[in-house]
Scaffold this motif. Structure first.
Motif, PDB file in Angstrom:
ATOM      1  N   ARG A 128       3.085  -6.833  -2.757  1.00  0.00           N
ATOM      2  CA  ARG A 128       3.708  -6.561  -1.676  1.00  0.00           C
ATOM      3  C   ARG A 128       5.051  -7.570  -1.697  1.00  0.00           C
ATOM      4  O   ARG A 128       6.087  -7.115  -1.206  1.00  0.00           O
ATOM      5  CB  ARG A 128       2.995  -7.182  -0.198  1.00  0.00           C
ATOM      6  CG  ARG A 128       3.695  -6.977   0.957  1.00  0.00           C
ATOM      7  CD  ARG A 128       2.863  -6.986   2.182  1.00  0.00           C
ATOM      8  NE  ARG A 128       2.296  -8.406   2.070  1.00  0.00           N
ATOM      9  CZ  ARG A 128       1.304  -8.548   3.291  1.00  0.00           C
ATOM     10  NH1 ARG A 128       0.780  -7.676   4.175  1.00  0.00           N
ATOM     11  NH2 ARG A 128       0.574  -9.874   3.176  1.00  0.00           N
ATOM     12  N   ALA A 129       5.045  -8.637  -2.066  1.00  0.00           N
ATOM     13  CA  ALA A 129       6.189  -9.439  -2.570  1.00  0.00           C
ATOM     14  C   ALA A 129       7.267  -9.046  -3.264  1.00  0.00           C
ATOM     15  O   ALA A 129       8.369  -8.920  -3.110  1.00  0.00           O
ATOM     16  CB  ALA A 129       5.805 -11.065  -2.818  1.00  0.00           C
ATOM     17  N   ARG A 130       6.565  -8.438  -4.433  1.00  0.00           N
ATOM     18  CA  ARG A 130       7.414  -7.529  -5.497  1.00  0.00           C
ATOM     19  C   ARG A 130       8.240  -6.630  -4.986  1.00  0.00           C
ATOM     20  O   ARG A 130       9.454  -6.325  -5.017  1.00  0.00           O
ATOM     21  CB  ARG A 130       6.629  -7.317  -6.570  1.00  0.00           C
ATOM     22  CG  ARG A 130       7.330  -6.381  -7.706  1.00  0.00           C
ATOM     23  CD  ARG A 130       6.513  -6.128  -8.781  1.00  0.00           C
ATOM     24  NE  ARG A 130       5.485  -5.153  -8.427  1.00  0.00           N
ATOM     25  CZ  ARG A 130       5.657  -3.745  -8.209  1.00  0.00           C
ATOM     26  NH1 ARG A 130       6.734  -3.336  -8.185  1.00  0.00           N
ATOM     27  NH2 ARG A 130       4.793  -3.030  -7.610  1.00  0.00           N
ATOM     28  N   LYS A 131       7.565  -5.758  -3.958  1.00  0.00           N
ATOM     29  CA  LYS A 131       8.270  -4.666  -3.333  1.00  0.00           C
ATOM     30  C   LYS A 131       9.065  -4.932  -2.182  1.00  0.00           C
ATOM     31  O   LYS A 131      10.026  -4.309  -2.306  1.00  0.00           O
ATOM     32  CB  LYS A 131       6.852  -3.705  -2.763  1.00  0.00           C
ATOM     33  CG  LYS A 131       6.143  -3.156  -3.536  1.00  0.00           C
ATOM     34  CD  LYS A 131       5.029  -2.204  -3.026  1.00  0.00           C
ATOM     35  CE  LYS A 131       4.327  -1.321  -4.084  1.00  0.00           C
ATOM     36  NZ  LYS A 131       3.078  -0.735  -3.416  1.00  0.00           N
ATOM     37  N   ALA A 132       8.878  -6.141  -1.685  1.00  0.00           N
ATOM     38  CA  ALA A 132      10.070  -6.378  -0.503  1.00  0.00           C
ATOM     39  C   ALA A 132      11.110  -6.929  -1.324  1.00  0.00           C
ATOM     40  O   ALA A 132      12.220  -6.750  -0.840  1.00  0.00           O
ATOM     41  CB  ALA A 132       9.449  -7.559   0.118  1.00  0.00           C
ATOM     42  N   GLU A 133      10.898  -7.429  -2.298  1.00  0.00           N
ATOM     43  CA  GLU A 133      12.042  -8.106  -3.213  1.00  0.00           C
ATOM     44  C   GLU A 133      12.934  -6.711  -3.563  1.00  0.00           C
ATOM     45  O   GLU A 133      14.210  -6.911  -3.981  1.00  0.00           O
ATOM     46  CB  GLU A 133      11.643  -8.908  -4.482  1.00  0.00           C
ATOM     47  CG  GLU A 133      12.696  -9.513  -5.073  1.00  0.00           C
ATOM     48  CD  GLU A 133      12.464 -10.464  -6.159  1.00  0.00           C
ATOM     49  OE1 GLU A 133      12.832 -10.824  -7.115  1.00  0.00           O
ATOM     50  OE2 GLU A 133      11.351 -10.966  -5.795  1.00  0.00           O
ATOM     51  N   ALA A 134      12.124  -5.523  -4.041  1.00  0.00           N
ATOM     52  CA  ALA A 134      12.792  -4.625  -4.320  1.00  0.00           C
ATOM     53  C   ALA A 134      13.356  -3.835  -3.616  1.00  0.00           C
ATOM     54  O   ALA A 134      13.861  -2.646  -3.732  1.00  0.00           O
ATOM     55  CB  ALA A 134      11.876  -4.040  -5.485  1.00  0.00           C
ATOM     56  N   GLY A 135      12.963  -4.159  -2.282  1.00  0.00           N
ATOM     57  CA  GLY A 135      13.580  -3.347  -1.045  1.00  0.00           C
ATOM     58  C   GLY A 135      12.705  -2.009  -0.906  1.00  0.00           C
ATOM     59  O   GLY A 135      13.202  -1.007  -0.350  1.00  0.00           O
ATOM     60  N   SER A 136      11.541  -1.830  -1.440  1.00  0.00           N
ATOM     61  CA  SER A 136      10.834  -0.851  -1.285  1.00  0.00           C
ATOM     62  C   SER A 136       9.602  -0.963  -0.345  1.00  0.00           C
ATOM     63  O   SER A 136       9.086  -2.046  -0.120  1.00  0.00           O
ATOM     64  CB  SER A 136      10.112  -0.253  -2.483  1.00  0.00           C
ATOM     65  OG  SER A 136       9.451  -1.108  -3.034  1.00  0.00           O
TER      66      SER A 136
END
Length: 286
Positions: A128-136
């Motif tokens: 989830r953190a990775r997706k948030a960082e990627a803006g998805s």
């Protein structure tokens, strides 16, 4: 008129990419193929209870689950290939003695060791953190909150069941775990390397010797009165190898490991590059 075909499609890494949602083209491929009169079956290492509504709602003619432990035609359970109670007891004893996290799969229940939920929660939080960082936005199939069905299931720690168990999954930080499990159980069990990429190289799956997707597909095809030569199998992981071998056409995903590709008749594109759609189109299902 085109003769009807039957396709067996893996879930993780085939219909959906780990950490992502189901590819829209995969949904369209399955529904279009069935609309054209072909049969499409799920063929997954997941237990039936782990095939969440987002997956089932695509619509399939049946399911092979627990890596070949069970098979359904429609909603009817027609094949059960479970372990003797003494085999389950031996397997649990080895895991506990070794300090490995694990869970058992029956047809309709999961039996996790106490550390399994935390392993999955850690992965989902990182994803989830990775997706948030990627803006998805996170997808519902792998959303990383406490309502995720996997976290709920793995939080239900209770006495292990010794009957009706088809498969176990072991999860360990020890990179030699697979070798140790193979050495201890390999004479009587089918031990393969992990098919849950985010659980690392210390994970794996265990069924009884002879129980795998491929051998169960052959039993199911015999029940359906269909020839394996008419079947397509599509997958990406080590638990798909026997499926690719027994089907008339074995298709590895573009994101499959080299070992899996070596057992395939051909390679399609990756999940997010319309791999299932392209395979179905190539073979005239759509």
């Amino acid at each position: 008129m085109i003769s009807p075909r039957i396709a067996f499609v893996d879930v993780d890494g085939t219909l959906l990419q780990t950490g992502s949602g189901i590819a829209e083209s995969s949904i369209a491929a399955v529904r279009t193929a069935r609309g054209n009169g072909h049969l499409v079956y799920l063929s997954t290492g997941r237990a039936s209870v782990e095939i969440y509504p987002e997956i089932r709602d695509i619509g399939f003619d049946g399911t092979i689950s627990s890596g070949g432990g069970f098979a359904e035609i429609g909603d009817e359970l027609v094949i059960k290939r479970t372990m003797p109670a003494e085999a389950v007891e031996r397997m649990i004893g080895f895991y506990e003695e070794s300090g490995y996290d694990f869970y058992l799969q029956s047809f309709d229940e999961l039996y996790p060791s106490p550390g399994v939920r935390d392993r999955f929660a850690e992965y989902y939080a990182a994803d989830r953190a990775r997706k948030a960082e990627a803006g998805s936005e996170p997808e519902s199939v792998t959303d990383a909150d406490d309502d995720h069905p996997a976290l709920k299931a793995f939080a239900d720690v209770r006495p292990y069941r010794h009957t009706g168990i088809a498969k176990s999954v072991f999860l360990a930080g020890d990179l030699r775990a697979f070798d140790r499990v193979s050495e201890a159980l390999g004479a009587d069990f089918h031990v393969i390397t992990g098919t849950i990429p985010h659980m690392g190289r210390g994970s794996g799956e265990v069924t009884l010797n002879g129980v795998n997707k491929g051998s169960t597909i052959l039993q199911l095809l015999d029940r359906l009165g269909l020839d394996a030569a008419s079947a397509l199998g599509i997958g990406d992981s080590s638990n798909d190898i026997e499926m690719l071998q027994v089907c008339g056409v074995g298709i590895a995903m573009g994101n499959a490991t080299d070992a899996v590709k070596a057992h395939a008749d051909e390679v399609t594109t990756s999940v997010q590059d319309d791999g299932v759609w392209n395979a179905f189109r190539r073979h005239g299902l759509i």
